[in-house]
Design a protein around this motif. Structure first.
Motif, short mmCIF file in Angstrom:
data_model
loop_
_atom_site.label_atom_id
_atom_site.label_comp_id
_atom_site.label_asym_id
_atom_site.label_seq_id
_atom_site.Cartn_x
_atom_site.Cartn_y
_atom_site.Cartn_z
N PRO A 60 -64.53 -96.47 -76.80
CA PRO A 60 -64.12 -95.14 -76.35
C PRO A 60 -65.15 -94.07 -76.70
O PRO A 60 -65.89 -94.19 -77.68
N ALA A 61 -65.18 -93.03 -75.90
CA ALA A 61 -65.77 -91.78 -76.35
C ALA A 61 -64.72 -91.09 -77.22
O ALA A 61 -63.62 -91.61 -77.43
N GLY A 62 -65.05 -89.92 -77.75
CA GLY A 62 -64.07 -89.21 -78.56
C GLY A 62 -62.82 -88.91 -77.75
O GLY A 62 -62.89 -88.61 -76.56
N PHE A 63 -61.68 -89.01 -78.40
CA PHE A 63 -60.42 -88.70 -77.72
C PHE A 63 -59.54 -87.91 -78.67
O PHE A 63 -59.85 -87.76 -79.86
N ALA A 64 -58.44 -87.38 -78.16
CA ALA A 64 -57.69 -86.33 -78.84
C ALA A 64 -56.79 -86.85 -79.96
O ALA A 64 -55.56 -86.82 -79.85
N THR A 65 -57.42 -87.32 -81.04
CA THR A 65 -56.67 -87.63 -82.25
C THR A 65 -56.65 -86.40 -83.15
O THR A 65 -57.41 -85.44 -82.96
N ASP A 66 -55.80 -86.44 -84.17
CA ASP A 66 -55.76 -85.33 -85.12
C ASP A 66 -57.11 -85.18 -85.82
O ASP A 66 -57.57 -84.06 -86.06
N ARG A 67 -57.75 -86.32 -86.14
CA ARG A 67 -59.05 -86.28 -86.82
C ARG A 67 -60.11 -85.65 -85.93
O ARG A 67 -60.91 -84.82 -86.39
N ALA A 68 -60.13 -86.01 -84.64
CA ALA A 68 -61.11 -85.43 -83.71
C ALA A 68 -60.89 -83.93 -83.55
O ALA A 68 -61.86 -83.16 -83.50
N LYS A 69 -59.65 -83.53 -83.49
CA LYS A 69 -59.35 -82.10 -83.38
C LYS A 69 -59.82 -81.36 -84.63
O LYS A 69 -60.34 -80.25 -84.56
N GLU A 70 -59.63 -81.99 -85.77
CA GLU A 70 -60.05 -81.39 -87.04
C GLU A 70 -61.56 -81.21 -87.10
O GLU A 70 -62.06 -80.18 -87.57
N LEU A 71 -62.30 -82.21 -86.60
CA LEU A 71 -63.76 -82.15 -86.64
C LEU A 71 -64.32 -81.18 -85.60
O LEU A 71 -65.46 -80.73 -85.72
N GLY A 72 -63.56 -80.90 -84.54
CA GLY A 72 -63.91 -79.83 -83.62
C GLY A 72 -64.93 -80.16 -82.54
O GLY A 72 -65.47 -79.25 -81.91
N PHE A 73 -65.16 -81.46 -82.27
CA PHE A 73 -66.17 -81.79 -81.26
C PHE A 73 -65.60 -82.03 -79.86
O PHE A 73 -66.35 -82.26 -78.92
N LEU A 74 -64.29 -81.97 -79.71
CA LEU A 74 -63.69 -82.28 -78.41
C LEU A 74 -64.08 -81.30 -77.30
O LEU A 74 -64.35 -81.72 -76.16
N PRO A 75 -64.14 -80.00 -77.54
CA PRO A 75 -64.56 -79.09 -76.46
C PRO A 75 -65.97 -79.39 -75.95
O PRO A 75 -66.22 -79.36 -74.74
N GLU A 76 -66.89 -79.69 -76.86
CA GLU A 76 -68.24 -80.03 -76.45
C GLU A 76 -68.26 -81.33 -75.65
O GLU A 76 -68.97 -81.46 -74.64
N LEU A 77 -67.46 -82.32 -76.10
CA LEU A 77 -67.36 -83.59 -75.37
C LEU A 77 -66.81 -83.36 -73.98
O LEU A 77 -67.29 -83.94 -72.99
N ALA A 78 -65.79 -82.53 -73.87
CA ALA A 78 -65.18 -82.26 -72.57
C ALA A 78 -66.19 -81.67 -71.59
O ALA A 78 -66.26 -82.07 -70.42
N LYS A 79 -67.02 -80.75 -72.07
CA LYS A 79 -68.03 -80.15 -71.21
C LYS A 79 -69.05 -81.17 -70.73
O LYS A 79 -69.58 -81.07 -69.61
N ALA A 80 -69.36 -82.16 -71.58
CA ALA A 80 -70.39 -83.14 -71.25
C ALA A 80 -69.85 -84.31 -70.43
O ALA A 80 -70.62 -85.15 -69.95
N SER A 81 -68.54 -84.39 -70.24
CA SER A 81 -67.92 -85.49 -69.50
C SER A 81 -67.78 -85.14 -68.04
O SER A 81 -67.50 -83.99 -67.68
N ALA A 82 -67.95 -86.14 -67.19
CA ALA A 82 -67.81 -85.91 -65.75
C ALA A 82 -66.41 -85.41 -65.40
O ALA A 82 -66.24 -84.60 -64.50
N LEU A 83 -65.41 -85.88 -66.13
CA LEU A 83 -64.03 -85.48 -65.84
C LEU A 83 -63.67 -84.13 -66.45
O LEU A 83 -62.60 -83.58 -66.17
N GLY A 84 -64.53 -83.60 -67.31
CA GLY A 84 -64.32 -82.28 -67.86
C GLY A 84 -63.23 -82.17 -68.89
O GLY A 84 -62.73 -81.08 -69.18
N ARG A 85 -62.86 -83.28 -69.52
CA ARG A 85 -61.82 -83.24 -70.55
C ARG A 85 -61.97 -84.44 -71.46
O ARG A 85 -62.60 -85.45 -71.10
N ALA A 86 -61.41 -84.34 -72.64
CA ALA A 86 -61.32 -85.48 -73.54
C ALA A 86 -60.10 -86.31 -73.16
O ALA A 86 -59.15 -85.81 -72.56
#
Length: 249
Positions: free
Chosen positions: A188-214
């Protein structure tokens, strides 16, 4: 997953628990959870029992062969034949490359590589006991990461362990094919777990993904269930990258 008996390592929370719940929804009747957190194991097992599954748990240090194999055996003794193993346990530290200590390397390797290896060995030994019964096949699915293929800051040691698990998957697939055991991994790429939300990288991942979201955890669990199910009759030694177009391998 009808009538499948499964063991999920790291199944007390996160993607492991999401996968366990989805497997029960798809017909898995017996589920074993292995984790190091006894409190989470107790609460998660009650969730699965409420869904109608028979559940067995084991607290185990998977970094050591003896305790990892004992945990698998304890569950198999209670549930019977195990068809499927999912390795979802891992630790995800963050540290700049010049600051990673020997202790951090040792812990990362112990859980993410050795722990995965020990559980796979336990599963293969168990599943080989049912060779020459055509109605019985085995499935092993390892959770890796896109980090095995794409560099990110502050997680060189984590990425190295996930690349190692991709390699382990291929090696086991080669040696276990004759036994009817299919071994694959899901990255997997990063996905919306509590840990991922805590680390704060999901918005950046969403921008870099073709689908525009985690992704949501269940979207990753779907692929684990697919590779673990009887619908998979030919894929082995494969690593499936699920990234929403974040990376193409």
């Amino acid at each position: 997953m009808q009538q499948q008996n499964v063991i999920i390592v790291g199944g007390a929370s996160g993607l492991g628990l999401t996968t366990a719940k989805l497997m029960v929804e798809r017909g898995a009747s017996k589920v074993g959870l292995i984790d190091r957190n006894a409190e989470l194991l107790a609460s998660s097992s009650e969730v699965l029992r409420a869904m109608g599954a028979e559940v067995a748990t084991a607290v185990a240090d998977i970094a050591r062969a003896e305790t990892a194999h004992r945990g698998f055996a304890e569950i198999a003794d209670r549930l019977g034949r195990i068809n499927t193993l999912v390795n979802s346990a891992a630790i995800y530290p963050r540290r700049p490359i010049l600051e990673i200590s020997d202790e951090e390397w040792d812990l990362e390797n112990a859980i993410n590589i050795k722990g995965t290896y020990h559980m796979m060995v336990a599963a293969v030994r168990h599943m080989r006991g049912f060779v020459n019964r055509p109605e019985v096949t085995g499935r092993i699915v390892n959770v890796t990461s896109v980090d095995a293929f794409k560099a990110h800051p502050q997680n060189a040691h984590y990425a190295a362990t996930k690349a190692a698990v991709v390699s382990l998957t291929k090696s086991f697939a080669q040696e276990c094919a004759a036994d009817g055991i299919l071994v694959n991994s899901v990255a997997p790429a990063g996905f919306a777990t509590d840990r991922a939300k805590e680390l704060g990288f999901l918005p950046e991942l969403a921008k870099a993904s073709a689908l525009g979201r985690a992704a949501e955890p269940v979207e990753m669990a779907e692929w684990i269930v697919m590779m673990a199910s009887s619908r998979n009759t030919y894929a082995t030694g494969e690593n499936v990258v699920i990234s929403g177009g974040y990376i193409y391998v």
